[in-house]
Design a protein around this motif. Structure first.
Motif, PDB file in Angstrom:
ATOM      1  N   PRO A  84      38.600  41.375  49.362  1.00 17.78           N
ATOM      2  CA  PRO A  84      39.623  42.379  49.014  1.00 17.78           C
ATOM      3  C   PRO A  84      40.273  42.078  47.671  1.00 17.78           C
ATOM      4  O   PRO A  84      40.274  40.932  47.214  1.00 17.78           O
ATOM      5  CB  PRO A  84      40.641  42.243  50.157  1.00 17.78           C
ATOM      6  CG  PRO A  84      40.426  40.890  50.729  1.00 17.78           C
ATOM      7  CD  PRO A  84      38.999  40.527  50.493  1.00 17.78           C
ATOM      8  N   PRO A  85      40.850  43.108  47.046  1.00 20.70           N
ATOM      9  CA  PRO A  85      41.527  42.898  45.769  1.00 20.70           C
ATOM     10  C   PRO A  85      42.676  41.899  45.932  1.00 20.70           C
ATOM     11  O   PRO A  85      43.289  41.822  46.992  1.00 20.70           O
ATOM     12  CB  PRO A  85      42.075  44.290  45.412  1.00 20.70           C
ATOM     13  CG  PRO A  85      41.643  45.233  46.464  1.00 20.70           C
ATOM     14  CD  PRO A  85      40.914  44.497  47.523  1.00 20.70           C
ATOM     15  N   GLN A 138      27.109  30.778  36.050  1.00 21.37           N
ATOM     16  CA  GLN A 138      27.440  31.843  35.079  1.00 21.37           C
ATOM     17  C   GLN A 138      27.241  33.220  35.693  1.00 21.37           C
ATOM     18  O   GLN A 138      27.996  34.152  35.414  1.00 21.37           O
ATOM     19  CB  GLN A 138      26.567  31.721  33.816  1.00 21.37           C
ATOM     20  CG  GLN A 138      26.631  30.390  33.081  1.00 21.37           C
ATOM     21  CD  GLN A 138      27.941  30.140  32.332  1.00 21.37           C
ATOM     22  OE1 GLN A 138      28.958  30.768  32.630  1.00 21.37           O
ATOM     23  NE2 GLN A 138      27.931  29.191  31.401  1.00 21.37           N
ATOM     24  N   GLN A 139      26.210  33.354  36.542  1.00 23.58           N
ATOM     25  CA  GLN A 139      25.991  34.659  37.184  1.00 23.58           C
ATOM     26  C   GLN A 139      27.072  34.961  38.206  1.00 23.58           C
ATOM     27  O   GLN A 139      27.473  36.112  38.383  1.00 23.58           O
ATOM     28  CB  GLN A 139      24.617  34.694  37.840  1.00 23.58           C
ATOM     29  CG  GLN A 139      23.511  34.705  36.806  1.00 23.58           C
ATOM     30  CD  GLN A 139      22.165  34.751  37.474  1.00 23.58           C
ATOM     31  OE1 GLN A 139      21.780  35.753  38.045  1.00 23.58           O
ATOM     32  NE2 GLN A 139      21.464  33.643  37.415  1.00 23.58           N
ATOM     33  N   GLN A 140      27.544  33.929  38.909  1.00 23.49           N
ATOM     34  CA  GLN A 140      28.626  34.149  39.875  1.00 23.49           C
ATOM     35  C   GLN A 140      29.893  34.582  39.133  1.00 23.49           C
ATOM     36  O   GLN A 140      30.623  35.464  39.585  1.00 23.49           O
ATOM     37  CB  GLN A 140      28.877  32.870  40.681  1.00 23.49           C
ATOM     38  CG  GLN A 140      27.719  32.573  41.634  1.00 23.49           C
ATOM     39  CD  GLN A 140      27.850  31.238  42.334  1.00 23.49           C
ATOM     40  OE1 GLN A 140      28.126  30.214  41.702  1.00 23.49           O
ATOM     41  NE2 GLN A 140      27.646  31.232  43.642  1.00 23.49           N
ATOM     42  N   ILE A 141      30.128  33.972  37.965  1.00 27.79           N
ATOM     43  CA  ILE A 141      31.311  34.325  37.175  1.00 27.79           C
ATOM     44  C   ILE A 141      31.152  35.744  36.608  1.00 27.79           C
ATOM     45  O   ILE A 141      32.080  36.549  36.662  1.00 27.79           O
ATOM     46  CB  ILE A 141      31.540  33.259  36.082  1.00 27.79           C
ATOM     47  CG1 ILE A 141      31.996  31.941  36.753  1.00 27.79           C
ATOM     48  CG2 ILE A 141      32.566  33.730  35.054  1.00 27.79           C
ATOM     49  CD1 ILE A 141      31.923  30.712  35.867  1.00 27.79           C
ATOM     50  N   ALA A 142      29.952  36.066  36.156  1.00 28.23           N
ATOM     51  CA  ALA A 142      29.708  37.424  35.651  1.00 28.23           C
ATOM     52  C   ALA A 142      29.898  38.462  36.752  1.00 28.23           C
ATOM     53  O   ALA A 142      30.336  39.590  36.498  1.00 28.23           O
ATOM     54  CB  ALA A 142      28.293  37.517  35.069  1.00 28.23           C
ATOM     55  N   ALA A 143      29.612  38.064  38.001  1.00 32.33           N
ATOM     56  CA  ALA A 143      29.771  38.997  39.127  1.00 32.33           C
ATOM     57  C   ALA A 143      31.232  39.125  39.551  1.00 32.33           C
ATOM     58  O   ALA A 143      31.560  39.977  40.376  1.00 32.33           O
ATOM     59  CB  ALA A 143      28.916  38.530  40.310  1.00 32.33           C
ATOM     60  N   GLY A 144      32.111  38.255  39.027  1.00 34.30           N
ATOM     61  CA  GLY A 144      33.535  38.404  39.344  1.00 34.30           C
ATOM     62  C   GLY A 144      34.241  37.144  39.815  1.00 34.30           C
ATOM     63  O   GLY A 144      35.452  37.173  40.022  1.00 34.30           O
ATOM     64  N   ALA A 145      33.518  36.036  39.999  1.00 29.23           N
ATOM     65  CA  ALA A 145      34.183  34.788  40.396  1.00 29.23           C
ATOM     66  C   ALA A 145      35.044  34.282  39.235  1.00 29.23           C
ATOM     67  O   ALA A 145      34.675  34.454  38.073  1.00 29.23           O
ATOM     68  CB  ALA A 145      33.141  33.736  40.781  1.00 29.23           C
ATOM     69  N   GLY A 154      46.188  36.833  54.263  1.00 32.50           N
ATOM     70  CA  GLY A 154      47.437  37.011  53.521  1.00 32.50           C
ATOM     71  C   GLY A 154      48.006  35.691  53.019  1.00 32.50           C
ATOM     72  O   GLY A 154      49.052  35.675  52.371  1.00 32.50           O
ATOM     73  N   VAL A 155      47.354  34.583  53.330  1.00 31.01           N
ATOM     74  CA  VAL A 155      47.835  33.258  52.912  1.00 31.01           C
ATOM     75  C   VAL A 155      46.898  32.667  51.851  1.00 31.01           C
ATOM     76  O   VAL A 155      47.349  32.208  50.804  1.00 31.01           O
ATOM     77  CB  VAL A 155      47.946  32.309  54.124  1.00 31.01           C
ATOM     78  CG1 VAL A 155      48.273  30.890  53.679  1.00 31.01           C
ATOM     79  CG2 VAL A 155      49.007  32.835  55.093  1.00 31.01           C
ATOM     80  N   TYR A 156      45.614  32.691  52.113  1.00 38.11           N
ATOM     81  CA  TYR A 156      44.632  32.181  51.136  1.00 38.11           C
ATOM     82  C   TYR A 156      44.514  33.186  49.984  1.00 38.11           C
ATOM     83  O   TYR A 156      44.452  34.394  50.217  1.00 38.11           O
ATOM     84  CB  TYR A 156      43.258  32.026  51.776  1.00 38.11           C
ATOM     85  CG  TYR A 156      43.127  30.839  52.714  1.00 38.11           C
ATOM     86  CD1 TYR A 156      42.466  29.688  52.310  1.00 38.11           C
ATOM     87  CD2 TYR A 156      43.649  30.884  54.005  1.00 38.11           C
ATOM     88  CE1 TYR A 156      42.328  28.605  53.161  1.00 38.11           C
ATOM     89  CE2 TYR A 156      43.519  29.805  54.871  1.00 38.11           C
ATOM     90  CZ  TYR A 156      42.855  28.667  54.443  1.00 38.11           C
ATOM     91  OH  TYR A 156      42.716  27.594  55.279  1.00 38.11           O
ATOM     92  N   ASN A 157      44.448  32.680  48.775  1.00 37.59           N
ATOM     93  CA  ASN A 157      44.207  33.585  47.641  1.00 37.59           C
ATOM     94  C   ASN A 157      42.972  33.186  46.835  1.00 37.59           C
ATOM     95  O   ASN A 157      42.677  33.774  45.805  1.00 37.59           O
ATOM     96  CB  ASN A 157      45.440  33.683  46.739  1.00 37.59           C
ATOM     97  CG  ASN A 157      45.829  32.352  46.120  1.00 37.59           C
ATOM     98  OD1 ASN A 157      45.076  31.376  46.204  1.00 37.59           O
ATOM     99  ND2 ASN A 157      46.991  32.297  45.509  1.00 37.59           N
TER     100      ASN A 157
END
Ligand SMILES: *Cc1c(COP(=O)(O)O)cnc(C)c1O
Length: 379
Positions: free
Chosen positions: A43-44, A62-69, A240-243
């Motif tokens: 979730p956002p 790098q691919q995980q980061i490109a995907a949004g990590a 709601g606790v882990y971010n």
């Protein structure tokens, strides 16, 4: 580089069947679907910090980061060294270290990569002291998270009071920045029943919440409350606790993970395979060239993709025996099989290269070779 270290199991453009064995294959189509599937399931407002101990590869990070990590986790200073060197700039060592030598290596990394985001976990005052001495000696700084025991009973302090005491020690140490809580429940990941995983993570959330609230009462803000693996991340994400979530195995999906009862967030596909050759057919079974030195059997034997009628057993150093029912046609000498590893992480550590295949395992073509940069980095 000598002849041996220059060896690669494949060259780009080669057909899968021509790849030398044993080789670690990635089905790139399935792998990319897994990358995207995770990001869709989060979730956002919740960050992904993928765990790179699974793959030990800067190309995959790098691919995980490109995907949004936002970055990656590693377990070892040596893995952080390998990935920083290859250009990954946001790394959390989601683990404790102890001893002047290792702390000095970490401080040297922080010094060498001043623009990188670098973090580490602690669960004892001695680690804070040693890290403090190492960063002071090099006039550098690092983020520090306090690990709490989220229920896995491995590392981590057991009470919110102990977490507070460590946060105070971190704050009082020049060069150390308190960054939040590490609350990973490792043993929950492979609980087979989804209800059992829900109960375990409910406990982890309670522990994290108690520590966060006591810290807040004393003026400490947790920028990060991190944890979760591929088996439970949807639960931490919804807490709601882990971010920050740290799943690793989702990219490959090994045979042991596939034994978990599925939940709505599952649907990850096997994308990692060991290409094996039948090297002997003298007896009433087939023998492949994959044993303990090419597959880690700590979570059970590999499965054989597309051949549920065959079974791998009796691994020795460099051999595995393939059997089937009496009526089954065993594979012929020289035939190649695709094994689904029992446990992806320790299996990856046995190889130097990933062979990325496009267009399926049967008729696909080698598209990329990715080095396993952190292979052997257990230090
Ligand atoms: C291994 C590990 C993960 C990832 O777990 P997977 O089951 O591979 O998804 C996440 N966080 C920590 C601290 C870990 O050790």
């Amino acid at each position: 580089m000598n002849q041996l270290t220059a060896w690669t199991p494949a060259t780009i453009g080669m057909k899968v069947d021509e790849v030398d064995t044993p080789a670690l294959l990635i089905d790139l189509d399935a792998f990319e679907r897994n990358l995207a599937r995770l990001m869709r399931a989060v979730p956002p407002g919740v960050r992904v910090r993928a765990h790179a101990k699974t793959h030990k590869s800067a190309s995959i990070a790098q691919q995980q980061i490109a995907a949004g990590a936002v970055g990656v986790c590693v377990q070892k200073v040596g893995e952080a060294e390998a990935l920083l060197q290859a250009g990954v700039a946001d790394i959390l060592i989601s683990n404790e270290i102890v001893g002047a030598t290792k702390c000095a290596r970490l401080a040297a990394l922080a010094k060498a990569y001043p623009h990188a985001q670098l973090g580490i976990c602690v669960d004892a005052a001695l680690q804070v002291t040693q890290l403090g001495q190492a960063v002071a000696a090099l006039a550098t700084s690092i983020d520090v998270l306090v690990e709490i025991n989220a229920g896995g009973n491995r590392c981590g302090v057991n009470t919110a009071d102990e977490a507070l005491a460590l946060a105070r020690a971190i704050k009082a140490t020049p060069g150390l920045r308190f960054a939040g809580l590490q609350a990973y429940h490792g043993s929950a990941q492979h609980l087979r029943l989804s209800e059992a995983r829900e109960t375990a993570i409910a406990h982890a959330v309670t522990q994290a919440c108690a520590a966060r609230d006591l810290l807040a009462l004393h003026g400490f803000t947790c920028r990060t409350i991190g944890g979760a693996g591929s088996g439970t991340f949807a639960l931490e994400a919804a807490s709601g606790v882990y971010n920050e979530l740290q799943p690793g195995s989702y990219i490959f999906m090994d045979a042991d993970y596939a034994r978990n009862q599925t939940t709505h967030a599952d649907g990850f596909e096997h994308s990692l395979f060991i290409l094996a050759s039948v090297m002997s057919r003298c007896n009433a079974h087939a023998v492949v060239d994959v044993g303990h030195k090419a597959h880690s059997a700590d979570s059970g034997m590999p499965l054989i993709a597309g051949r549920p009628d065959l079974r791998y057993h009796r691994p020795s150093d460099e051999h595995g025996v393939i059997v089937g029912d009496d009526s089954v046609a065993l594979p012929a000498l020289g035939e190649k099989l695709h094994l689904i590893p029992g446990h992806c992480d320790p299996t990856v550590n046995l190889y130097d290269w990933y062979v990325g295949v496009r267009g399926g395992l049967k008729n696909g073509v080698v598209e990329v070779l990715w080095p396993i940069d952190g292979r052997g980095a257990t230090y």
